[in-house]
Design a protein around this motif. Structure first.
Motif, PDB file in Angstrom:
ATOM      1  N   ALA A 206      46.345  23.112  97.483  1.00 27.32           N
ATOM      2  CA  ALA A 206      46.961  22.859  96.175  1.00 27.32           C
ATOM      3  C   ALA A 206      48.056  23.880  95.878  1.00 27.32           C
ATOM      4  O   ALA A 206      49.134  23.521  95.377  1.00 27.32           O
ATOM      5  CB  ALA A 206      45.887  22.883  95.083  1.00 27.32           C
ATOM      6  N   LEU A 211      50.433  21.859  93.477  1.00 22.68           N
ATOM      7  CA  LEU A 211      49.702  20.822  92.752  1.00 22.68           C
ATOM      8  C   LEU A 211      48.877  21.449  91.636  1.00 22.68           C
ATOM      9  O   LEU A 211      48.378  22.577  91.767  1.00 22.68           O
ATOM     10  CB  LEU A 211      48.787  20.049  93.714  1.00 22.68           C
ATOM     11  CG  LEU A 211      49.493  19.352  94.883  1.00 22.68           C
ATOM     12  CD1 LEU A 211      48.481  18.700  95.816  1.00 22.68           C
ATOM     13  CD2 LEU A 211      50.482  18.303  94.357  1.00 22.68           C
ATOM     14  N   GLU A 218      47.949  14.423  90.739  1.00 25.36           N
ATOM     15  CA  GLU A 218      47.971  15.544  91.672  1.00 25.36           C
ATOM     16  C   GLU A 218      46.561  15.882  92.160  1.00 25.36           C
ATOM     17  O   GLU A 218      46.373  16.271  93.320  1.00 25.36           O
ATOM     18  CB  GLU A 218      48.658  16.741  91.022  1.00 25.36           C
ATOM     19  CG  GLU A 218      50.122  16.447  90.700  1.00 25.36           C
ATOM     20  CD  GLU A 218      50.884  17.650  90.177  1.00 25.36           C
ATOM     21  OE1 GLU A 218      50.392  18.797  90.311  1.00 25.36           O
ATOM     22  OE2 GLU A 218      51.994  17.447  89.638  1.00 25.36           O
TER      23      GLU A 218
END
Length: 233
Positions: A206, A211, A218
Motif C-alpha cells: 500500500a 494507496l 484502493e
C-alpha cells in the motif's frame, strides 16, 4: 478419491439448480408475478440507479452467461427484472437465489455504462441474523480468499425494502459462499487485520503504491494483491 471428492460438489450444484428453477418459476407464476410487478410499479425509489433498463447479463446456476437487452435491479425488493432477448416488451423476474449473479453495464464501458458485478452472498450486520442478498463485488475476482463488496440495503432500510441512504462495505471469504460477509471499518488497523501474517507485506504494498486505507476502491486493490499472493504455497 477424486471421484469421492467431486460427488458432494456435484450434488450441491444439482440442488442449487433445482432451487434456483423453483424460485424463478414461483416469481414468474401468474399470480405471484402480478403481485411483484405491481409492487415494482409502485416503487418511486429503491432501484439501483434511476430504475431504467440497462444492458447486462445474467449468470445462471447451469453455468450459462446470458446477455440481455436490458435489466434493472430493485435492491429493496431483492429482485432483477430482465427484458426478454427476443421480445423486449416482455420481462422476467429473478429473485435472490435464482441466479449465480448478474452483471450490469458493458465490458469496457465508462461512467454509468461501466460493468458492475453483483453476486448473491450471505451477509451479517452486527447482532442480526444472516440473510442472502445481492452485493456489488469490488475485488477483481468473485471467489478469491477475500471478497470486498457493497451492500445497498441494510438495517431498517433492508427490513422496509428500501435502498439505504449510504451503502455498507462488507468483507469476507470469497471462496466460502456459506460464510457471511461482514461490515468493514475503513481504517488501516481494521484492513490489515484481514491479512494475518501477510499484514506487513500488504502495508508495504500500500505504501509503495500510495494507496489509502479509507478509500474503498484502493482497499480493493490491496485485497486484490493479497488474493494473488495468498494462493502461492
Amino acid at each position: 478419491m477424486l471421484v469421492a471428492c467431486l460427488q458432494p460438489a456435484a450434488a450441491q450444484t444439482s440442488r442449487d439448480q433445482i432451487e434456483a428453477r423453483a424460485l424463478y418459476r414461483q416469481a414468474n407464476a401468474k399470480a405471484a408475478s402480478a403481485v411483484l410487478r405491481a409492487s415494482l410499479a409502485r416503487q418511486a425509489s429503491g432501484f439501483f440507479g434511476d430504475g431504467s433498463f440497462q444492458p447486462g447479463a445474467l449468470r445462471t446456476f447451469d453455468g450459462r452467461y446470458r446477455p440481455v437487452p436490458g435489466l434493472r435491479f430493485h435492491a429493496g425488493l431483492h429482485v432483477i427484472e430482465a427484458q426478454d432477448s427476443i421480445d423486449t416488451d416482455s420481462t422476467h423476474l429473478w429473485p435472490v437465489g435464482s441466479l449465480r449473479g448478474f452483471d450490469l453495464g458493458e465490458a469496457g464501458g465508462v461512467g454509468t455504462a461501466a460493468l458492475r458485478r453483483f453476486r448473491p452472498r450471505l451477509v451479517k450486520e452486527g447482532s442480526a441474523g444472516t440473510r442472502r442478498d445481492f452485493v456489488e463485488v469490488l475485488t477483481a475476482v468473485d471467489a478469491g480468499p477475500l471478497l470486498l463488496a457493497w451492500l445497498y440495503t441494510s438495517g431498517a432500510d433492508a427490513a422496509a425494502g428500501r435502498l439505504s441512504f449510504a451503502p455498507m462495505l462488507l468483507v469476507g471469504p470469497g471462496n466460502e459462499p456459506e460464510e457471511p460477509l461482514r461490515p468493514l471499518d475503513l481504517n488501516q488497523a481494521a484492513v490489515l487485520r484481514l491479512f494475518g501474517k501477510r499484514a506487513d507485506d500488504m502495508r508495504t504494498f500500500a505504501d509503495t503504491q500510495h494507496l489509502h486505507f479509507d478509500q474503498p476502491a484502493e482497499v480493493a486493490r490491496i485485497i486484490d494483491r493479497y488474493n494473488r499472493v495468498a494462493v502461492v504455497k
